[in-house]
Each structure stands twice: as structure tokens, then as C-alpha cells.
Write a protein that holds these residues in place. Structure first.
Motif, mmCIF file in Angstrom:
data_model
loop_
_atom_site.group_PDB
_atom_site.id
_atom_site.type_symbol
_atom_site.label_atom_id
_atom_site.label_comp_id
_atom_site.label_asym_id
_atom_site.label_seq_id
_atom_site.Cartn_x
_atom_site.Cartn_y
_atom_site.Cartn_z
ATOM 1 N N TYR A 136 0.839 -1.194 0.000
ATOM 2 C CA TYR A 136 0.000 0.000 0.000
ATOM 3 C C TYR A 136 0.875 1.246 0.000
ATOM 4 O O TYR A 136 2.054 1.204 0.364
ATOM 5 C CB TYR A 136 -0.919 0.009 1.222
ATOM 6 C CG TYR A 136 -2.064 -0.971 1.124
ATOM 7 C CD1 TYR A 136 -3.288 -0.586 0.569
ATOM 8 C CD2 TYR A 136 -1.932 -2.274 1.576
ATOM 9 C CE1 TYR A 136 -4.346 -1.490 0.474
ATOM 10 C CE2 TYR A 136 -2.982 -3.183 1.484
ATOM 11 C CZ TYR A 136 -4.179 -2.782 0.933
ATOM 12 O OH TYR A 136 -5.225 -3.678 0.831
ATOM 13 N N THR A 137 0.284 2.350 -0.419
ATOM 14 C CA THR A 137 0.972 3.637 -0.422
ATOM 15 C C THR A 137 0.187 4.623 0.431
ATOM 16 O O THR A 137 -0.962 4.358 0.817
ATOM 17 C CB THR A 137 1.103 4.199 -1.845
ATOM 18 O OG1 THR A 137 -0.223 4.521 -2.334
ATOM 19 C CG2 THR A 137 1.758 3.188 -2.777
ATOM 20 N N GLU A 138 0.776 5.771 0.711
ATOM 21 C CA GLU A 138 0.078 6.787 1.498
ATOM 22 C C GLU A 138 -1.221 7.205 0.818
ATOM 23 O O GLU A 138 -2.221 7.503 1.470
ATOM 24 C CB GLU A 138 0.979 8.009 1.706
ATOM 25 C CG GLU A 138 2.148 7.760 2.643
ATOM 26 C CD GLU A 138 2.834 9.044 3.071
ATOM 27 O OE1 GLU A 138 2.143 10.084 3.144
ATOM 28 O OE2 GLU A 138 4.049 9.012 3.331
ATOM 29 N N GLU A 139 -1.205 7.235 -0.507
ATOM 30 C CA GLU A 139 -2.397 7.648 -1.250
ATOM 31 C C GLU A 139 -3.569 6.697 -1.013
ATOM 32 O O GLU A 139 -4.734 7.111 -1.077
ATOM 33 C CB GLU A 139 -2.090 7.714 -2.750
ATOM 34 C CG GLU A 139 -1.198 8.868 -3.173
ATOM 35 C CD GLU A 139 0.242 8.717 -2.698
ATOM 36 O OE1 GLU A 139 0.687 7.555 -2.494
ATOM 37 O OE2 GLU A 139 0.916 9.756 -2.530
ATOM 38 N N ASP A 140 -3.274 5.443 -0.738
ATOM 39 C CA ASP A 140 -4.334 4.470 -0.480
ATOM 40 C C ASP A 140 -5.101 4.788 0.794
ATOM 41 O O ASP A 140 -6.231 4.327 0.978
ATOM 42 C CB ASP A 140 -3.754 3.049 -0.373
ATOM 43 C CG ASP A 140 -3.225 2.534 -1.693
ATOM 44 O OD1 ASP A 140 -3.915 2.720 -2.716
ATOM 45 O OD2 ASP A 140 -2.113 1.962 -1.708
ATOM 46 N N VAL A 148 -9.387 3.618 11.677
ATOM 47 C CA VAL A 148 -9.238 2.549 10.680
ATOM 48 C C VAL A 148 -7.765 2.221 10.469
ATOM 49 O O VAL A 148 -7.381 1.057 10.360
ATOM 50 C CB VAL A 148 -9.902 2.950 9.354
ATOM 51 C CG1 VAL A 148 -9.689 1.873 8.288
ATOM 52 C CG2 VAL A 148 -11.399 3.182 9.562
ATOM 53 N N ILE A 149 -6.932 3.260 10.418
ATOM 54 C CA ILE A 149 -5.490 3.047 10.269
ATOM 55 C C ILE A 149 -4.937 2.297 11.482
ATOM 56 O O ILE A 149 -4.121 1.375 11.354
ATOM 57 C CB ILE A 149 -4.765 4.387 10.081
ATOM 58 C CG1 ILE A 149 -5.116 4.965 8.704
ATOM 59 C CG2 ILE A 149 -3.254 4.237 10.239
ATOM 60 C CD1 ILE A 149 -4.560 6.333 8.432
ATOM 61 N N ASP A 195 7.141 -9.736 3.529
ATOM 62 C CA ASP A 195 7.640 -8.410 3.154
ATOM 63 C C ASP A 195 6.505 -7.409 2.990
ATOM 64 O O ASP A 195 6.658 -6.233 3.329
ATOM 65 C CB ASP A 195 8.446 -8.499 1.848
ATOM 66 C CG ASP A 195 9.235 -7.215 1.589
ATOM 67 O OD1 ASP A 195 10.072 -6.856 2.454
ATOM 68 O OD2 ASP A 195 9.008 -6.558 0.554
ATOM 69 N N TYR A 196 5.370 -7.856 2.467
ATOM 70 C CA TYR A 196 4.216 -6.959 2.356
ATOM 71 C C TYR A 196 3.857 -6.417 3.735
ATOM 72 O O TYR A 196 3.637 -5.211 3.919
ATOM 73 C CB TYR A 196 3.000 -7.718 1.805
ATOM 74 C CG TYR A 196 3.138 -8.200 0.390
ATOM 75 C CD1 TYR A 196 3.160 -7.312 -0.683
ATOM 76 C CD2 TYR A 196 3.205 -9.566 0.110
ATOM 77 C CE1 TYR A 196 3.261 -7.763 -1.986
ATOM 78 C CE2 TYR A 196 3.302 -10.033 -1.193
ATOM 79 C CZ TYR A 196 3.333 -9.121 -2.233
ATOM 80 O OH TYR A 196 3.438 -9.586 -3.519
ATOM 81 N N GLU A 197 3.754 -7.318 4.705
ATOM 82 C CA GLU A 197 3.334 -6.929 6.043
ATOM 83 C C GLU A 197 4.338 -5.994 6.702
ATOM 84 O O GLU A 197 3.944 -5.015 7.356
ATOM 85 C CB GLU A 197 3.127 -8.188 6.895
ATOM 86 C CG GLU A 197 1.929 -9.002 6.443
ATOM 87 C CD GLU A 197 1.869 -10.363 7.113
ATOM 88 O OE1 GLU A 197 0.776 -10.734 7.591
ATOM 89 O OE2 GLU A 197 2.908 -11.061 7.141
ATOM 90 N N GLU A 202 5.212 -0.523 8.581
ATOM 91 C CA GLU A 202 5.988 0.714 8.662
ATOM 92 C C GLU A 202 5.155 1.902 8.208
ATOM 93 O O GLU A 202 5.154 2.968 8.843
ATOM 94 C CB GLU A 202 7.243 0.603 7.795
ATOM 95 C CG GLU A 202 8.293 -0.361 8.325
ATOM 96 C CD GLU A 202 9.477 -0.479 7.392
ATOM 97 O OE1 GLU A 202 9.541 0.300 6.402
ATOM 98 O OE2 GLU A 202 10.355 -1.333 7.621
ATOM 99 N N LEU A 203 4.457 1.739 7.104
ATOM 100 C CA LEU A 203 3.630 2.816 6.563
ATOM 101 C C LEU A 203 2.496 3.186 7.518
ATOM 102 O O LEU A 203 2.277 4.372 7.811
ATOM 103 C CB LEU A 203 3.055 2.392 5.213
ATOM 104 C CG LEU A 203 2.028 3.345 4.587
ATOM 105 C CD1 LEU A 203 2.655 4.698 4.291
ATOM 106 C CD2 LEU A 203 1.431 2.738 3.309
ATOM 107 N N LEU A 204 1.774 2.190 8.008
ATOM 108 C CA LEU A 204 0.633 2.453 8.882
ATOM 109 C C LEU A 204 1.070 3.062 10.211
ATOM 110 O O LEU A 204 0.382 3.935 10.753
ATOM 111 C CB LEU A 204 -0.139 1.154 9.120
ATOM 112 C CG LEU A 204 -0.917 0.642 7.902
ATOM 113 C CD1 LEU A 204 -1.336 -0.808 8.102
ATOM 114 C CD2 LEU A 204 -2.126 1.517 7.616
ATOM 115 N N THR A 205 2.213 2.626 10.717
ATOM 116 C CA THR A 205 2.740 3.208 11.956
ATOM 117 C C THR A 205 3.082 4.677 11.750
ATOM 118 O O THR A 205 2.788 5.529 12.595
ATOM 119 C CB THR A 205 3.987 2.436 12.420
ATOM 120 O OG1 THR A 205 3.643 1.063 12.647
ATOM 121 C CG2 THR A 205 4.545 3.037 13.701
#
Length: 212
Positions: A136-140, A148-149, A195-197, A202-205
Motif C-alpha cells: 500500500y501507499t500513502e495515497e491508499d 481505521v489506520i 515483506d508486504y506486512e 511501517e507505513l501504517l505506523t
């Protein structure tokens, strides 16, 4: 096909089956895992999911981005293939009390119904995001509420059977039919993450910290 069959059969049961209503009353206030799970590695999707992605690619060497339907099929196959229809029904009804007692209940009900326009049992049977099968990206997550995040981040742990100490997190995930608590903090090993997780965690945190 498996997902469609499960949704149709359980949906029909929830709309009018007396036996299901009896199960709801019996399941209130308790939850018993239906399988004897000895290791949370049962929930590690890395090898089987990534191999299926490789197998479905054109040359067998590079990953192909999966469609939403394909990811749903993999999810249902992994979490429900060993359960009977009756066992899945029991999980839904037993978890309903937990779900309503979660501090996230009202916000998440509003999100599922009014943002995602999901008004059936899918919100108890399917994940918020496919963080184990897609980068996923920030735009998602543009305009996605903080709650939700927060739950999406913890959902990465929940898919591996992590047992939550926080009461609201515990109640929320106990309300998800796919969740089976098997491993506490002291025994949990984040090496089960693929690796996805890891990248999505990292992104969600990062996003959660920015929105707080």
C-alpha cells in the motif's frame, strides 16, 4: 467460488434460520477457539501466498499484482477452508457480543456501512486491508480515519493470532470470524511477517503517528 458459497449460505442462515438464532444466544459472552492451534505460524501467509502469486505470473519469476477478488479468494481459502459452515456461523454469532462491546464499534460500523457501503456480514468475515498480499501507499489511505489506520496496523498482528491485552482491540478482533487468538506478546515472533506486512506496518505506523 468458495467465498461466494460461504457468504450465500451464512447470509441465508442469518436472515431467518432459527438454529442460528439459538447459536447466538448460546454464544453470548464467550469465545472458544474451534481448532487446537499449537503455533501461530499457521497464520503465516508468506510462503503459500507468495508462491501462488509467482505461479500466476507470466514467467514464474516476478510477482503479479493480484485483483481484489483474487486476494479475497486467497483470504477465504486460508482462514476458512478447514472450517465447516456451522463452525463459521458459530464464530460469527459468538463474536457478535465482543464486537458490540468494542470501543470501536460505532465508528467502524459507520465506516463499513457509509464509506465502504458494506451492510452485510462481510465486515465480520473479511479484513480491512490485504496488507499481507499488497504493497500500500500513502495515497491508499487518503481520508481514511485514524481509527481505521490504527485497526489496520493491528490487523497485521491479528492475522497471525496475536493476543491483544488492550480490551477494545481484543473485543474488536474477537468479533472477526477469521481471528483465532493463539500467541501472546512474550511468545510472538515478528519473523512470521512477510515483506508486504513489514512494509505496510511501517507505513501504517508512520501514518498513525502523523494523524494523532
Amino acid at each position: 467460488m468458495q467465498r461466494l458459497f460461504i457468504m450465500i449460505m451464512i447470509g441465508a442462515c442469518m436472515l431467518g434460520s432459527v438454529s442460528c438464532k439459538n447459536k447466538e444466544r448460546q454464544g453470548e459472552g464467550e469465545y472458544t477457539p474451534l481448532k487446537d492451534i499449537t503455533s501461530h505460524n499457521k497464520y503465516a501467509l508468506q510462503e503459500e501466498t507468495e508462491q501462488k502469486i509467482l505461479d500466476s505470473s507470466s514467467n514464474g519469476r516476478e510477482k503479479k499484482e493480484l485483483t481484489v477478488e483474487e486476494m479475497l479468494e486467497y483470504f477465504y481459502e486460508h482462514f476458512y477452508s478447514e472450517l465447516s459452515q456451522e463452525e463459521i456461523e458459530e464464530r460469527i454469532w459468538a463474536g457478535s457480543t465482543y464486537y458490540k462491546e468494542s470501543g470501536y464499534y460505532e465508528e467502524m460500523t459507520d465506516y463499513w456501512e457509509n464509506t465502504r457501503e458494506v451492510r452485510d456480514i462481510a465486515n465480520k468475515m473479511e479484513p480491512l486491508f490485504f496488507t499481507d498480499m499488497k504493497y500500500y501507499t500513502e495515497e491508499d489511505f487518503t481520508n481514511v480515519p485514524l481509527v481505521v489506520i490504527h485497526l489496520a496496523k493491528n490487523e497485521i498482528y491479528a492475522k497471525h493470532g496475536y493476543i491483544f491485552v488492550n480490551e477494545d482491540l481484543n473485543n474488536y478482533f474477537m468479533g472477526c470470524a477469521w481471528y483465532e487468538p493463539v500467541c501472546g506478546k512474550d511468545q510472538f515472533n515478528d519473523q512470521v511477517f512477510n515483506d508486504y506486512e513489514r512494509k505496510n506496518l511501517e507505513l501504517l505506523t508512520k501514518l498513525e503517528k502523523e494523524l494523532k
